[in-house]
Write an enzyme that holds these catalytic residues in place. Sequence first.
Site, mmCIF file in Angstrom:
data_model
loop_
_atom_site.group_PDB
_atom_site.id
_atom_site.type_symbol
_atom_site.label_atom_id
_atom_site.label_comp_id
_atom_site.label_asym_id
_atom_site.label_seq_id
_atom_site.Cartn_x
_atom_site.Cartn_y
_atom_site.Cartn_z
ATOM 1 N N ALA A 70 0.851 -1.184 0.000
ATOM 2 C CA ALA A 70 0.000 0.000 0.000
ATOM 3 C C ALA A 70 0.887 1.234 0.000
ATOM 4 O O ALA A 70 2.034 1.186 0.466
ATOM 5 C CB ALA A 70 -0.885 -0.020 1.241
ATOM 6 N N GLU A 116 0.080 -9.479 -1.053
ATOM 7 C CA GLU A 116 -1.355 -9.823 -1.039
ATOM 8 C C GLU A 116 -1.927 -9.798 -2.457
ATOM 9 O O GLU A 116 -2.773 -10.620 -2.808
ATOM 10 C CB GLU A 116 -2.104 -8.841 -0.131
ATOM 11 C CG GLU A 116 -1.742 -9.040 1.341
ATOM 12 C CD GLU A 116 -2.190 -7.897 2.231
ATOM 13 O OE1 GLU A 116 -1.928 -6.727 1.874
ATOM 14 O OE2 GLU A 116 -2.815 -8.151 3.271
HETATM 15 N N1 CAA Z 1 4.502 3.469 -0.171
HETATM 16 C C1 CAA Z 1 4.895 4.659 -0.645
HETATM 17 N N2 CAA Z 1 6.121 4.891 -1.169
HETATM 18 C C2 CAA Z 1 6.994 3.871 -1.193
HETATM 19 C C3 CAA Z 1 6.646 2.579 -0.726
HETATM 20 C C4 CAA Z 1 5.334 2.406 -0.194
HETATM 21 N N3 CAA Z 1 4.881 1.202 0.262
HETATM 22 N N4 CAA Z 1 7.694 1.755 -0.879
HETATM 23 C C5 CAA Z 1 8.670 2.505 -1.432
HETATM 24 N N5 CAA Z 1 8.251 3.781 -1.626
HETATM 25 C C6 CAA Z 1 8.991 4.904 -2.182
HETATM 26 C C7 CAA Z 1 10.032 5.405 -1.186
HETATM 27 O O1 CAA Z 1 9.455 6.281 -0.230
HETATM 28 C C8 CAA Z 1 11.005 6.093 -2.110
HETATM 29 O O2 CAA Z 1 10.456 7.340 -2.484
HETATM 30 P P1 CAA Z 1 11.391 8.672 -2.500
HETATM 31 O O3 CAA Z 1 12.368 8.412 -3.613
HETATM 32 O O4 CAA Z 1 10.423 9.763 -2.809
HETATM 33 O O5 CAA Z 1 12.051 8.753 -1.163
HETATM 34 C C9 CAA Z 1 10.982 5.213 -3.361
HETATM 35 O O6 CAA Z 1 9.753 4.471 -3.293
HETATM 36 C C10 CAA Z 1 12.119 4.215 -3.375
HETATM 37 O O7 CAA Z 1 12.093 3.473 -2.165
HETATM 38 P P2 CAA Z 1 13.407 3.177 -1.301
HETATM 39 O O8 CAA Z 1 14.342 4.325 -1.376
HETATM 40 O O9 CAA Z 1 12.970 2.767 0.065
HETATM 41 O O10 CAA Z 1 14.021 1.945 -2.100
HETATM 42 P P3 CAA Z 1 14.909 0.735 -1.537
HETATM 43 O O11 CAA Z 1 15.381 -0.008 -2.744
HETATM 44 O O12 CAA Z 1 15.918 1.226 -0.570
HETATM 45 O O13 CAA Z 1 13.886 -0.199 -0.685
HETATM 46 C C11 CAA Z 1 11.812 -1.380 -0.316
HETATM 47 C C12 CAA Z 1 12.817 -0.844 -1.365
HETATM 48 C C13 CAA Z 1 12.437 -2.531 0.482
HETATM 49 C C14 CAA Z 1 10.612 -1.897 -1.106
HETATM 50 C C15 CAA Z 1 11.415 -0.258 0.635
HETATM 51 O O14 CAA Z 1 11.014 0.863 -0.120
HETATM 52 C C16 CAA Z 1 10.284 -0.603 1.566
HETATM 53 O O15 CAA Z 1 10.503 -1.274 2.569
HETATM 54 N N6 CAA Z 1 9.050 -0.126 1.268
HETATM 55 C C17 CAA Z 1 7.904 -0.262 2.155
HETATM 56 C C18 CAA Z 1 7.372 -1.667 2.145
HETATM 57 C C19 CAA Z 1 6.198 -1.795 3.080
HETATM 58 O O16 CAA Z 1 6.274 -1.518 4.255
HETATM 59 N N7 CAA Z 1 5.036 -2.259 2.548
HETATM 60 C C20 CAA Z 1 3.838 -2.437 3.321
HETATM 61 C C21 CAA Z 1 2.934 -1.263 3.140
HETATM 62 S S1 CAA Z 1 1.464 -1.356 4.164
HETATM 63 C C22 CAA Z 1 0.418 -2.360 3.333
HETATM 64 O O17 CAA Z 1 0.717 -2.893 2.277
HETATM 65 C C23 CAA Z 1 -0.955 -2.545 3.938
HETATM 66 C C24 CAA Z 1 -1.788 -3.584 3.260
HETATM 67 O O18 CAA Z 1 -1.764 -4.727 3.630
HETATM 68 C C25 CAA Z 1 -2.709 -3.237 2.174
#
Ligand code: CAA
Length: 262
Positions: A70, A116
Amino acid sequence: MNTNLGNNFLEVDLSIPKVALVQINRPDAMNALNGEVRRQLAQVFTELSFNDDVNAIVLTGGTKVFAAGADLKEMATAGSTEMLLRHTERYWNAIAQCPKPVIAAVNGYALGGGCELAMHADIIIAGKGAIFGQPEIKVGLMPGAGGTQRLFRAVGKFHAMRMIMTGVMVPAEEAYLIGLVSQVTEDEDTIPTALKMAQSLAKMPPIALQQIKEVALMSEDVPLNAGLTLERKSFQLLFSTEDKNEGINAFIEKRKPTYQGK
Ligand code: CAA
């Protein structure tokens, strides 16, 4: 034919007969599933569900990320009422209720809502570099689109609890071993493998395939006797299809069947 939707978070490629390739394309946000991506996914899956020229669907993302879940930025300031009023379940349901076979071709991260989303598919093909996880706990949340339910059913209590409670990242080979992935390929082979499988599914008798999907998914919800009855009724129903006659006749006549979806 390439079909681009309005805001271009999805690309739909219909160039392979009877197969649709749906690609999430929001690379600047790691394919995070904001409201608009979900709305487009729901719209595309609804349209493909009714499209008689499509028998099988492949859903994929990018090379580095399938979907990072998300959109956390979109949820940062939201309260419970706002989340409720978003009714995202309506978007997810459009994918879950797609009657046609759906294959997820996963490269890179499939996290949170991305994992998911993959689990909404019937078959998951993962590249060796794919990584699955439900990391919501790490941001004070929990899975909200089926992670506690579909994952639990797919891999069982102890693998599911480990993933959901610790938010651990699970590489493709391990995901395969615990039953979260159907097949692991080289990263560059993920989409070709999924498309090849989709083409083979597209040649199968479509009514039988749809009955299989409906009844098999029902097994997660209904008692054994009810499920067996439903299976029997669907099996009997197939005896009214022309495809059943074609299939059995082709076998007896030692030729390849051609199915019409009738
Ligand atoms: N939402 C919004 N933006 C996101 C995102 C997310 N889930 N995941 C990554 N991004 C964005 C980052 O904020 C970043 O944006 P900026 O360049 O503007 O800073 C860009 O994408 C690149 O991300 P990273 O710099 O973090 O890239 P990375 O290669 O270092 O890491 C990653 C990649 C491991 C996927 C890491 O981004 C991450 O952990 N993301 C979050 C994953 C997460 O927590 N997902 C669960 C969300 S909650 C959910 O899904 C609820 C549900 O059940 C429906």
